[in-house]
Design a protein around this motif. Structure first.
Motif, PDB file in Angstrom:
ATOM      1  N   TYR A  82      56.228  65.820  12.451  1.00  0.00           N
ATOM      2  CA  TYR A  82      55.052  65.137  12.982  1.00  0.00           C
ATOM      3  C   TYR A  82      53.901  65.169  11.978  1.00  0.00           C
ATOM      4  O   TYR A  82      53.043  64.276  11.957  1.00  0.00           O
ATOM      5  CB  TYR A  82      54.632  65.755  14.321  1.00  0.00           C
ATOM      6  CG  TYR A  82      53.829  67.024  14.203  1.00  0.00           C
ATOM      7  CD1 TYR A  82      52.443  66.991  14.226  1.00  0.00           C
ATOM      8  CD2 TYR A  82      54.453  68.253  14.054  1.00  0.00           C
ATOM      9  CE1 TYR A  82      51.697  68.157  14.101  1.00  0.00           C
ATOM     10  CE2 TYR A  82      53.726  69.414  13.935  1.00  0.00           C
ATOM     11  CZ  TYR A  82      52.346  69.361  13.963  1.00  0.00           C
ATOM     12  OH  TYR A  82      51.609  70.518  13.836  1.00  0.00           O
ATOM     13  N   GLN A  83      53.867  66.205  11.108  1.00  0.00           N
ATOM     14  CA  GLN A  83      52.806  66.271  10.100  1.00  0.00           C
ATOM     15  C   GLN A  83      53.054  65.260   8.984  1.00  0.00           C
ATOM     16  O   GLN A  83      52.114  64.761   8.381  1.00  0.00           O
ATOM     17  CB  GLN A  83      52.698  67.685   9.540  1.00  0.00           C
ATOM     18  CG  GLN A  83      52.247  68.695  10.582  1.00  0.00           C
ATOM     19  CD  GLN A  83      51.534  69.895   9.980  1.00  0.00           C
ATOM     20  OE1 GLN A  83      51.404  70.014   8.774  1.00  0.00           O
ATOM     21  NE2 GLN A  83      51.076  70.786  10.833  1.00  0.00           N
ATOM     22  N   VAL A  84      54.313  64.960   8.720  1.00  0.00           N
ATOM     23  CA  VAL A  84      54.625  63.881   7.778  1.00  0.00           C
ATOM     24  C   VAL A  84      54.190  62.550   8.372  1.00  0.00           C
ATOM     25  O   VAL A  84      53.584  61.708   7.703  1.00  0.00           O
ATOM     26  CB  VAL A  84      56.131  63.863   7.451  1.00  0.00           C
ATOM     27  CG1 VAL A  84      56.482  62.655   6.582  1.00  0.00           C
ATOM     28  CG2 VAL A  84      56.543  65.148   6.748  1.00  0.00           C
ATOM     29  N   ALA A  85      54.478  62.337   9.654  1.00  0.00           N
ATOM     30  CA  ALA A  85      54.167  61.071  10.318  1.00  0.00           C
ATOM     31  C   ALA A  85      52.672  60.801  10.391  1.00  0.00           C
ATOM     32  O   ALA A  85      52.246  59.641  10.417  1.00  0.00           O
ATOM     33  CB  ALA A  85      54.767  61.059  11.726  1.00  0.00           C
ATOM     34  N   SER A  93      64.089  63.014  12.134  1.00  0.00           N
ATOM     35  CA  SER A  93      64.507  63.123  10.745  1.00  0.00           C
ATOM     36  C   SER A  93      63.336  62.772   9.837  1.00  0.00           C
ATOM     37  O   SER A  93      62.329  62.193  10.282  1.00  0.00           O
ATOM     38  CB  SER A  93      65.685  62.189  10.445  1.00  0.00           C
ATOM     39  OG  SER A  93      65.266  60.838  10.481  1.00  0.00           O
ATOM     40  N   VAL A  94      63.455  63.103   8.553  1.00  0.00           N
ATOM     41  CA  VAL A  94      62.421  62.749   7.587  1.00  0.00           C
ATOM     42  C   VAL A  94      62.274  61.236   7.499  1.00  0.00           C
ATOM     43  O   VAL A  94      61.160  60.711   7.377  1.00  0.00           O
ATOM     44  CB  VAL A  94      62.752  63.341   6.203  1.00  0.00           C
ATOM     45  CG1 VAL A  94      61.745  62.875   5.161  1.00  0.00           C
ATOM     46  CG2 VAL A  94      62.748  64.860   6.263  1.00  0.00           C
ATOM     47  N   VAL A  95      63.385  60.520   7.564  1.00  0.00           N
ATOM     48  CA  VAL A  95      63.330  59.054   7.539  1.00  0.00           C
ATOM     49  C   VAL A  95      62.552  58.539   8.743  1.00  0.00           C
ATOM     50  O   VAL A  95      61.720  57.625   8.623  1.00  0.00           O
ATOM     51  CB  VAL A  95      64.749  58.461   7.504  1.00  0.00           C
ATOM     52  CG1 VAL A  95      64.710  56.951   7.719  1.00  0.00           C
ATOM     53  CG2 VAL A  95      65.426  58.780   6.169  1.00  0.00           C
ATOM     54  N   ASP A  96      62.791  59.121   9.929  1.00  0.00           N
ATOM     55  CA  ASP A  96      62.020  58.749  11.120  1.00  0.00           C
ATOM     56  C   ASP A  96      60.533  58.952  10.884  1.00  0.00           C
ATOM     57  O   ASP A  96      59.703  58.101  11.227  1.00  0.00           O
ATOM     58  CB  ASP A  96      62.445  59.597  12.324  1.00  0.00           C
ATOM     59  CG  ASP A  96      63.829  59.272  12.840  1.00  0.00           C
ATOM     60  OD1 ASP A  96      64.348  58.180  12.533  1.00  0.00           O
ATOM     61  OD2 ASP A  96      64.401  60.122  13.554  1.00  0.00           O
ATOM     62  N   ALA A  97      60.179  60.118  10.342  1.00  0.00           N
ATOM     63  CA  ALA A  97      58.772  60.449  10.130  1.00  0.00           C
ATOM     64  C   ALA A  97      58.118  59.489   9.143  1.00  0.00           C
ATOM     65  O   ALA A  97      56.968  59.052   9.330  1.00  0.00           O
ATOM     66  CB  ALA A  97      58.647  61.889   9.640  1.00  0.00           C
ATOM     67  N   GLU A  98      58.836  59.138   8.070  1.00  0.00           N
ATOM     68  CA  GLU A  98      58.293  58.209   7.082  1.00  0.00           C
ATOM     69  C   GLU A  98      58.124  56.806   7.669  1.00  0.00           C
ATOM     70  O   GLU A  98      57.152  56.107   7.379  1.00  0.00           O
ATOM     71  CB  GLU A  98      59.201  58.155   5.855  1.00  0.00           C
ATOM     72  CG  GLU A  98      58.854  59.173   4.789  1.00  0.00           C
ATOM     73  CD  GLU A  98      57.519  58.846   4.137  1.00  0.00           C
ATOM     74  OE1 GLU A  98      57.461  57.946   3.284  1.00  0.00           O
ATOM     75  OE2 GLU A  98      56.517  59.495   4.490  1.00  0.00           O
ATOM     76  N   GLY A 124      57.371  68.057  25.529  1.00  0.00           N
ATOM     77  CA  GLY A 124      57.799  69.262  24.832  1.00  0.00           C
ATOM     78  C   GLY A 124      57.002  69.458  23.556  1.00  0.00           C
ATOM     79  O   GLY A 124      56.021  68.743  23.303  1.00  0.00           O
ATOM     80  N   PRO A 125      57.393  70.414  22.702  1.00  0.00           N
ATOM     81  CA  PRO A 125      56.648  70.659  21.466  1.00  0.00           C
ATOM     82  C   PRO A 125      56.478  69.426  20.590  1.00  0.00           C
ATOM     83  O   PRO A 125      55.390  69.187  20.056  1.00  0.00           O
ATOM     84  CB  PRO A 125      57.481  71.741  20.775  1.00  0.00           C
ATOM     85  CG  PRO A 125      58.123  72.490  21.895  1.00  0.00           C
ATOM     86  CD  PRO A 125      58.445  71.439  22.919  1.00  0.00           C
ATOM     87  N   THR A 126      57.533  68.613  20.424  1.00  0.00           N
ATOM     88  CA  THR A 126      57.413  67.417  19.584  1.00  0.00           C
ATOM     89  C   THR A 126      56.351  66.473  20.117  1.00  0.00           C
ATOM     90  O   THR A 126      55.491  65.989  19.377  1.00  0.00           O
ATOM     91  CB  THR A 126      58.765  66.683  19.489  1.00  0.00           C
ATOM     92  OG1 THR A 126      59.722  67.523  18.856  1.00  0.00           O
ATOM     93  CG2 THR A 126      58.624  65.395  18.677  1.00  0.00           C
ATOM     94  N   GLY A 127      56.386  66.197  21.421  1.00  0.00           N
ATOM     95  CA  GLY A 127      55.416  65.287  22.014  1.00  0.00           C
ATOM     96  C   GLY A 127      54.003  65.817  21.979  1.00  0.00           C
ATOM     97  O   GLY A 127      53.056  65.094  21.631  1.00  0.00           O
ATOM     98  N   ALA A 158      53.827  76.409  19.529  1.00  0.00           N
ATOM     99  CA  ALA A 158      53.566  74.984  19.362  1.00  0.00           C
ATOM    100  C   ALA A 158      52.139  74.791  18.886  1.00  0.00           C
ATOM    101  O   ALA A 158      51.213  75.439  19.382  1.00  0.00           O
ATOM    102  CB  ALA A 158      53.785  74.231  20.678  1.00  0.00           C
ATOM    103  N   MET A 159      51.963  73.920  17.910  1.00  0.00           N
ATOM    104  CA  MET A 159      50.650  73.524  17.409  1.00  0.00           C
ATOM    105  C   MET A 159      50.125  72.399  18.291  1.00  0.00           C
ATOM    106  O   MET A 159      50.842  71.433  18.557  1.00  0.00           O
ATOM    107  CB  MET A 159      50.771  73.049  15.968  1.00  0.00           C
ATOM    108  CG  MET A 159      49.517  72.407  15.423  1.00  0.00           C
ATOM    109  SD  MET A 159      48.291  73.601  14.917  1.00  0.00           S
ATOM    110  CE  MET A 159      48.927  74.025  13.289  1.00  0.00           C
TER     111      MET A 159
END
Length: 446
Positions: free
Chosen positions: A53-56, A134-139, A177-180, A360-361
């Protein structure tokens, strides 16, 4: 390669399918013991999912959460990495077939193929939502947000940008959840920074949707309330008890009959095992994951193990352990140790998960952490500092650790840092002297 072009592989290796947290940990355990290993992964890098999420949101460069396998295993001469797509698995034969027809087989097979987003049959979700697995998703998500912001933001000191259509910059995050939670908090802070710096006339709307009744369900009630309160304070609209009925290119429909105009739906609503696992001839259960025995072996298939997000791993109380990075790493190491025992004629041992807690941040200076097996709750700045330290240490490689610490420090002391990056380009790594060998090949168009 041999003279005839075939892949030159070690004799009777352990075949590890998947180069994520679990697969790398397993290969490390075996490589440390000098055992021959063939690790197969479609990417030439290992990715650290908790920081996607920090990449995104332009807080970290993608290269800091994706480290090349060749660098990870450069001190392990018995570990051979094959960057190739696995198209078929015959678990009983311990055999993996690659996209070019090459077959890789060995004494043991470890399934560590990871997970894929689970859309639960929601119409349009697979086509229009942005998963973050994935990293590709984030990019892809970063480039999408970057394009929208650049198109509709004001030039510094002016108000010459045309008013965007309703919902153009608004973001809907699916999953509490944590991702959201982490993604919603980061996007809200990015939009607020863009507003403070005059790039946006008003912060974009950020909505978090979840069918449950609380955020961060695995955490304690105190964490539930803290997460909800902080997200609300930074402008996130939290809608609980509500699911997604359909996703379209310019709106999302909810099951309460309402619709939200948006071109950005971030999907953190669940995951299932990678498709390659389903056709491997192994018993699967919840989420399409492999049901494993206490020692992580697959019942009825001698010499086959499954770990990480590809497996339903029983905990000490008999319940399946959650899909966490710590579970993946520990199960990978444990499977490697059991394979080593079998190769040496020693009985295997059951996997014992060491619960170090969860965290979770939620935003700048805001996090929740439940520490130790008793899950003692810590929140606020102390949990924020703990989150930074733990995740920096879990990153693979000194360069990534250093870059992450510097980026986080910059974000902490300059609240508008992410906005400046978003208006220019992607964040960049430090120009390390040996950076060429430490850069993964990430293709956002893949």
């Amino acid at each position: 390669m041999t003279a005839d072009g075939a892949v030159d592989l070690p004799q009777d290796p352990v075949v590890v399918l998947g180069g994520g947290l679990a697969g790398v940990a397993c290969a490390h355990a075996l490589g440390d013991a000098g055992e021959p290993v063939v690790l197969v992964d479609r990417n030439d890098y290992h990715q650290f999912q908790p920081l996607l999420y920090q990449v995104a949101t332009s807080q970290l460069p993608a290269e800091d959460v994706a480290r090349p396998h060749r660098v990870i295993f450069h001190k392990h001469p018995t570990v051979r990495v094959l960057t190739a797509e696995a198209v078929a698995v015959d678990a009983a034969a311990h055999r993996v077939t690659l996209g070019d027809g090459t077959e890789v087989a060995g004494s043991h097979l470890v399934l560590a193929a990871g997970a894929q987003p689970e859309f639960f049959g929601v119409p349009g979700a697979a086509e229009h939502a942005f998963p973050l697995y994935s990293v590709v998703d984030a990019e892809r998500l970063r480039r999408h947000l970057h394009g929208l912001v650049r198109e509709h933001a004001h030039a510094p000191g002016t108000k010459d940008a045309p008013e965007p259509p309703p919902g153009t910059l608004d973001v809907v995050v699916v999953g509490g959840g944590p991702t959201g939670v982490e993604t919603a908090g980061a996007v809200a802070e990015l939009m607020a920074a863009l507003t403070r710096t005059g790039r946006l006339a008003a912060p974009a709307r950020v909505v978090l949707v979840d069918r449950g009744t609380v955020l961060l369900a695995p955490f304690t009630d105190a964490a539930h309330h803290y997460a909800h309160g902080h997200l609300t304070s930074v402008g996130v609209e939290v809608r609980l008890g509500t699911g997604v009925a359909a996703v379209h290119a310019e709106r999302v429909e909810l099951d309460d009959g309402t619709a939200i105009p948006t071109r950005t739906v971030v999907w953190g609503g669940g995951e299932s095992a990678a498709p390659i696992v389903l056709g491997a001839g192994v018993p699967t259960g919840r989420g399409g994951r492999v049901d494993v025995a206490a020692d992580l072996s697959v019942p009825g298939l001698p010499g086959v193990y499954a770990v990480g997000d590809a497996a339903n791993i029983p905990g000490p109380d008999g319940r399946t352990l959650p899909q966490l990075g710590s579970v993946a790493q520990q199960s990978g190491r444990a499977a490697g140790a059991n394979v080593l025992r079998e190769r040496r004629g020693v009985p295997t041992e059951p996997f014992r998960y060491k619960d170090k807690g969860i965290m979770a941040m939620i935003g700048r200076n805001a996090a929740v952490a439940e520490v130790g097996h008793r899950h003692h709750t810590v929140e606020g700045p102390v949990a924020f500092a703990a989150w930074l330290g733990v995740h920096a240490m879990l990153l693979s490689g000194a360069h990534s650790k250093t870059d992450a610490f510097l980026s986080w420090a910059w974000d902490y002391f300059d609240r508008d840092h992410s906005a400046l990056v978003e208006m220019t380009d992607a964040p960049h790594r430090i120009a390390w002297e040996d950076t060429t060998a430490d850069v993964p090949h990430i293709d956002p168009g893949a």
